[in-house]
Design a protein around this motif. Structure first.
Motif, PDB file in Angstrom:
ATOM      1  N   ASN A 149     -10.287 -82.761 -17.651  1.00 38.94           N
ATOM      2  CA  ASN A 149      -9.102 -82.683 -18.502  1.00 38.94           C
ATOM      3  C   ASN A 149      -7.941 -83.221 -17.686  1.00 38.94           C
ATOM      4  O   ASN A 149      -7.915 -83.089 -16.472  1.00 38.94           O
ATOM      5  N   LYS A 176      -3.655 -83.358 -17.401  1.00 38.48           N
ATOM      6  CA  LYS A 176      -2.335 -82.924 -17.838  1.00 38.48           C
ATOM      7  C   LYS A 176      -1.487 -84.178 -18.006  1.00 38.48           C
ATOM      8  O   LYS A 176      -1.274 -84.926 -17.050  1.00 38.48           O
ATOM      9  N   GLU A 186       5.210 -80.692 -23.951  1.00 33.86           N
ATOM     10  CA  GLU A 186       5.179 -79.708 -22.880  1.00 33.86           C
ATOM     11  C   GLU A 186       3.766 -79.174 -22.669  1.00 33.86           C
ATOM     12  O   GLU A 186       3.140 -78.674 -23.597  1.00 33.86           O
ATOM     13  N   ASP A 187       3.275 -79.315 -21.451  1.00 31.48           N
ATOM     14  CA  ASP A 187       1.948 -78.839 -21.066  1.00 31.48           C
ATOM     15  C   ASP A 187       0.850 -79.440 -21.956  1.00 31.48           C
ATOM     16  O   ASP A 187      -0.076 -78.749 -22.374  1.00 31.48           O
ATOM     17  N   TRP A 233      -2.409 -81.664 -22.777  1.00 33.13           N
ATOM     18  CA  TRP A 233      -3.650 -81.989 -22.078  1.00 33.13           C
ATOM     19  C   TRP A 233      -4.503 -82.918 -22.931  1.00 33.13           C
ATOM     20  O   TRP A 233      -4.464 -82.864 -24.150  1.00 33.13           O
ATOM     21  N   GLN A 253      -6.791 -85.632 -27.473  1.00 31.64           N
ATOM     22  CA  GLN A 253      -5.722 -84.677 -27.192  1.00 31.64           C
ATOM     23  C   GLN A 253      -6.143 -83.251 -27.545  1.00 31.64           C
ATOM     24  O   GLN A 253      -6.774 -83.022 -28.569  1.00 31.64           O
ATOM     25  N   TYR A 254      -5.772 -82.316 -26.681  1.00 25.08           N
ATOM     26  CA  TYR A 254      -5.858 -80.891 -26.999  1.00 25.08           C
ATOM     27  C   TYR A 254      -4.560 -80.419 -27.640  1.00 25.08           C
ATOM     28  O   TYR A 254      -4.539 -79.435 -28.348  1.00 25.08           O
ATOM     29  N   ASP A 270      -0.073 -79.783 -27.079  1.00 25.87           N
ATOM     30  CA  ASP A 270       0.838 -79.195 -26.108  1.00 25.87           C
ATOM     31  C   ASP A 270       0.843 -77.672 -26.257  1.00 25.87           C
ATOM     32  O   ASP A 270      -0.042 -77.111 -26.913  1.00 25.87           O
ATOM     33  N   PHE A 288      -0.310 -89.222 -16.144  1.00 24.81           N
ATOM     34  CA  PHE A 288      -0.878 -87.889 -15.981  1.00 24.81           C
ATOM     35  C   PHE A 288      -0.489 -87.372 -14.611  1.00 24.81           C
ATOM     36  O   PHE A 288      -0.171 -88.132 -13.716  1.00 24.81           O
ATOM     37  N   SER A 289      -0.538 -86.034 -14.483  1.00 21.88           N
ATOM     38  CA  SER A 289      -0.165 -85.457 -13.191  1.00 21.88           C
ATOM     39  C   SER A 289      -1.299 -84.671 -12.543  1.00 21.88           C
ATOM     40  O   SER A 289      -1.202 -84.322 -11.387  1.00 21.88           O
ATOM     41  N   LEU A 290      -2.359 -84.404 -13.291  1.00 25.44           N
ATOM     42  CA  LEU A 290      -3.423 -83.556 -12.756  1.00 25.44           C
ATOM     43  C   LEU A 290      -4.706 -83.779 -13.523  1.00 25.44           C
ATOM     44  O   LEU A 290      -4.700 -83.871 -14.756  1.00 25.44           O
ATOM     45  N   LYS A 332      -8.481 -81.960 -13.907  1.00 27.65           N
ATOM     46  CA  LYS A 332      -9.248 -80.776 -13.514  1.00 27.65           C
ATOM     47  C   LYS A 332     -10.518 -80.705 -14.350  1.00 27.65           C
ATOM     48  O   LYS A 332     -10.538 -81.083 -15.509  1.00 27.65           O
TER      49      LYS A 332
END
Length: 125
Positions: free
Chosen positions: A68, A70, A76-77, A79, A98-99, A101, A119-121, A123
């Motif tokens: 996934n 981010k 906001e938030d 994923w 998309q999941y 926000d 993206f920033s992360l 996981k």
């Protein structure tokens, strides 16, 4: 000529790292992949590719789960999730979806250039 985006490259690398022990040859296979086309569905995307064939006896799971990510700029938030799909016996499509926000909302990706998604992360679940 189409190429994998930074997001797609990172996702593919993460899938290969996660499957290193269970799917021998995946990294080698995907290292020769060439992007054929990319479809923006608005909710996500499909990136179609081809790679040099490997061992014809190799059995790939359907689908291969990815990490996934981010996302930046999608709420906001927000994923996205990813799947690597196989057709004709080999991986051939990377799907991003998309999941949503924190409110559960998604954005219309047709208003974005998919090659610039940030993206920033990453996981794995």
């Amino acid at each position: 000529m189409l190429t994998f985006t930074d997001l797609e490259k990172s996702v593919i690398d993460a899938i290969c790292d996660a499957q290193r022990d269970t799917l021998a040859g995946l990294t080698e296979f995907l290292s020769s992949a060439e992007v054929l086309s990319r479809e923006n569905t608005g909710h996500g995307f499909y990136t179609y590719f081809r790679a040099a064939p490997l061992d014809p006896h190799c059995v790939w799971p359907q689908p291969i789960s990815g990490p996934n990510a981010k996302m930046i700029g999608l709420g906001e938030d927000a994923w996205m999730g990813f799947l690597l799909w196989c057709s004709t016996g080999e991986p051939s499509v990377l799907e991003g979806f998309q999941y949503g926000d924190v409110t559960g909302e998604t954005v219309d990706l047709k208003t974005f250039d998919l090659t610039t998604l940030s993206f920033s992360l990453l996981k794995s679940d």
